[in-house]
Enzyme design. Sequence first.
Site, PDB file in Angstrom:
ATOM      1  N   SER A   1      25.633  55.766 -38.900  1.00 50.47           N
ATOM      2  CA  SER A   1      26.624  55.921 -39.975  1.00 50.47           C
ATOM      3  C   SER A   1      26.711  54.730 -40.919  1.00 50.47           C
ATOM      4  O   SER A   1      27.460  54.799 -41.902  1.00 50.47           O
ATOM      5  CB  SER A   1      28.018  56.177 -39.363  1.00 50.47           C
ATOM      6  OG  SER A   1      28.061  57.455 -38.771  1.00 50.47           O
TER       7      SER A   1
ATOM      8  N   LYS B   1      26.400  55.223 -44.660  1.00 50.55           N
ATOM      9  CA  LYS B   1      27.506  55.700 -45.492  1.00 50.55           C
ATOM     10  C   LYS B   1      27.929  54.667 -46.538  1.00 50.55           C
ATOM     11  O   LYS B   1      28.611  55.024 -47.517  1.00 50.55           O
ATOM     12  CB  LYS B   1      28.690  56.095 -44.609  1.00 50.55           C
ATOM     13  CG  LYS B   1      28.418  57.371 -43.813  1.00 50.55           C
ATOM     14  CD  LYS B   1      29.499  57.672 -42.802  1.00 50.55           C
ATOM     15  CE  LYS B   1      29.162  58.964 -42.062  1.00 50.55           C
ATOM     16  NZ  LYS B   1      30.063  59.242 -40.926  1.00 50.55           N
TER      17      LYS B   1
ATOM     18  N   SER C   1      34.863  57.333 -40.598  1.00 49.44           N
ATOM     19  CA  SER C   1      33.434  57.651 -40.630  1.00 49.44           C
ATOM     20  C   SER C   1      33.221  59.162 -40.543  1.00 49.44           C
ATOM     21  O   SER C   1      32.425  59.667 -39.752  1.00 49.44           O
ATOM     22  CB  SER C   1      32.691  56.952 -39.479  1.00 49.44           C
ATOM     23  OG  SER C   1      31.294  57.045 -39.664  1.00 49.44           O
TER      24      SER C   1
END
Length: 484
Positions: free
Chosen positions: A239, A242, A295
Site C-alpha cells: 500500500s 498509494k 489505507s
Amino acid sequence: MRLSAASRTHPNRTDLRTDPGGAALPDPAVNDVTIASCPPAGPEAQSPQDGTGVARGHLSGCGRPTAGTAMRQANRAARRTADPLRRARAHTPDRRQRPTALVTPSESASRARRLGRVAGAATIAFGLVAATGLVATTVAAGTRRPSRGAPAATVPATAPAPATDPTAVPAAVGDPTPTTPPQPAGSPGVRVVHRSKFRAAGRVTAPPKVRMRAWAIADMDTGVLLAVHHHRRWLPQASTIKLLTAVTAADRVPAMPQHRITRAEAHPQFCTCAGLRVGRRYSRAASLTGLLLPSGNDAAEALAGSDPHGHAAFIRAMNATARRLGATDTHAVTPSGLTAAGAHSSARDLLVLLRAAQANRVVAPFLHKASGPVGPLHGPSHVVYRATDYINIYPTAEGKSGYTTPALNTLVVETPMYTPAGRMHRIGVATLGSPSGYSTSGTRALTVWAAHNYDRLRRVGQLPHLPRNARGGHASPDPTLGVR
C-alpha cells in the site's frame, strides 16, 4: 635323485622327496638336470658352497657346465650388481621363485646408463623450475634481482597476514554498541556494517541489525542518501504505492468529481476499506482521507475511477508521474498496491514518492492527520483513523505503511530529529520486506542511528530533485533520540 627347492636355497639342508620305498620322487617345482653318476673330475667339480661334489643342478653330465647354466649365472650376477634390494628379496627363505627374462651383462649396463641419463635430466628440470619460481616471486614482490656475488633474497616461509577488512567493526568487551574504525575525513570509503552501506568521516556507531529485504536512509531536506541496503532492488511495495496514487489524483481528479462509486470499487477483491457506498459521489478530499489514513482500497479504486479519462488512463498517469519524479524503479498496475504481476518499487523510490507527497499542497495536509471524516456529498459521514503504527507511536512523523503476503511489511516515513549538535533534520527511512513485528522497531532504529551519527555520515547517493513547488517541512521536530 633330485634336489628340492629348499635344499637349493639352503645348502646345509637335504630335504629329499622320496616314496615309502626309499626311491627319490621328482619335484615338480624344480626343473633342474639329473646328477649323473660320474667320478669327480677334480676340485672344480665340487660345489663351492658345500664341497659335496654335487653342484646343485648347475652342472650336467660329468661336471661340465652347459650353455643354459652359464647364462643363468650371468643373469644372477647382473641382477646382484644392478639391484641389491631385489637380490635381498630373491634370497628370502620363504619367497617363491618366479621365472625372469634373460638379461645379458651388456644389456644390464646399458639399462643402468639410461636410468642415469633420465635421473640427470630430471635434476636439471627441477633446478630450472625452482629458479623460475624464485624469479617470479622476486618480481611479484617488487624487489630487484640480486646481482652477481650478492646473497639471494629469502622468501618467508609463512604467508603474510591478511589485510584488515575496512568494514569490520571490532566490538569491545562489555560494550553493546561497537564502533567502526576511524578514517581520514578527506575521502571516506564505503563501509558495510550489518548490511548497511554508508560513508563516514570519523568514528560512528555501528548501524542496527534489522530484518528487512531492503532499506534506504536519507536527509529529506537535501535528498542525500546516508545509508542503504539493496535500495534499488525491485520488490513488491504493497500500500505504500498509494502515495503515488494520491499525487496523481491531485493532478487529474477534480475536487468535486461527477463519478459515482461502482460495486467493484466499493468492494474490491481484498478490502481494507474506508466505507465508501455504491452509487454515491465523494469529494476528492474525502477519498484522499480514506486513502491515506485507513489505507482504504475502495478509496484508491474510487480515485482511479474518478479520472475523467477512466481507470486505465489513471494507471498510465501514475506511471508517467513516477517517471517525472525520478522514481524509475516503480511500476504501478493497481491504484491500491494489491499484488499484481509486474508491480514493483524500491526503497529509494519510496523516499522519492514521500518527498513528492509532502511537496504537493493537496496531499500534504493528509499525511499528518490522525483521523478525518469520510462521507458522500450531501450525506452522512463517519470518522476513519490512521493505520500506520509508526506514526501513531511517533506523532511528529509522516508517511505510509503497507502489507501483503508477498511484500510483507513495507513502510516509508520521515521523522524530524535533533542531532547531537542540536540541529534538526528530517530523516527519511524506507523499508521493504520486513517480517511481522519488525517494521516499526527496525525503522525507528535506523532513524535514531542516522540522527545520532548525522554529523559524520557522508553521501552514498542522491535522490532526484523535488518539483518546483516543493516546500520545506511543516512538522515539529522529535526531541527524543532513543527508541521507545
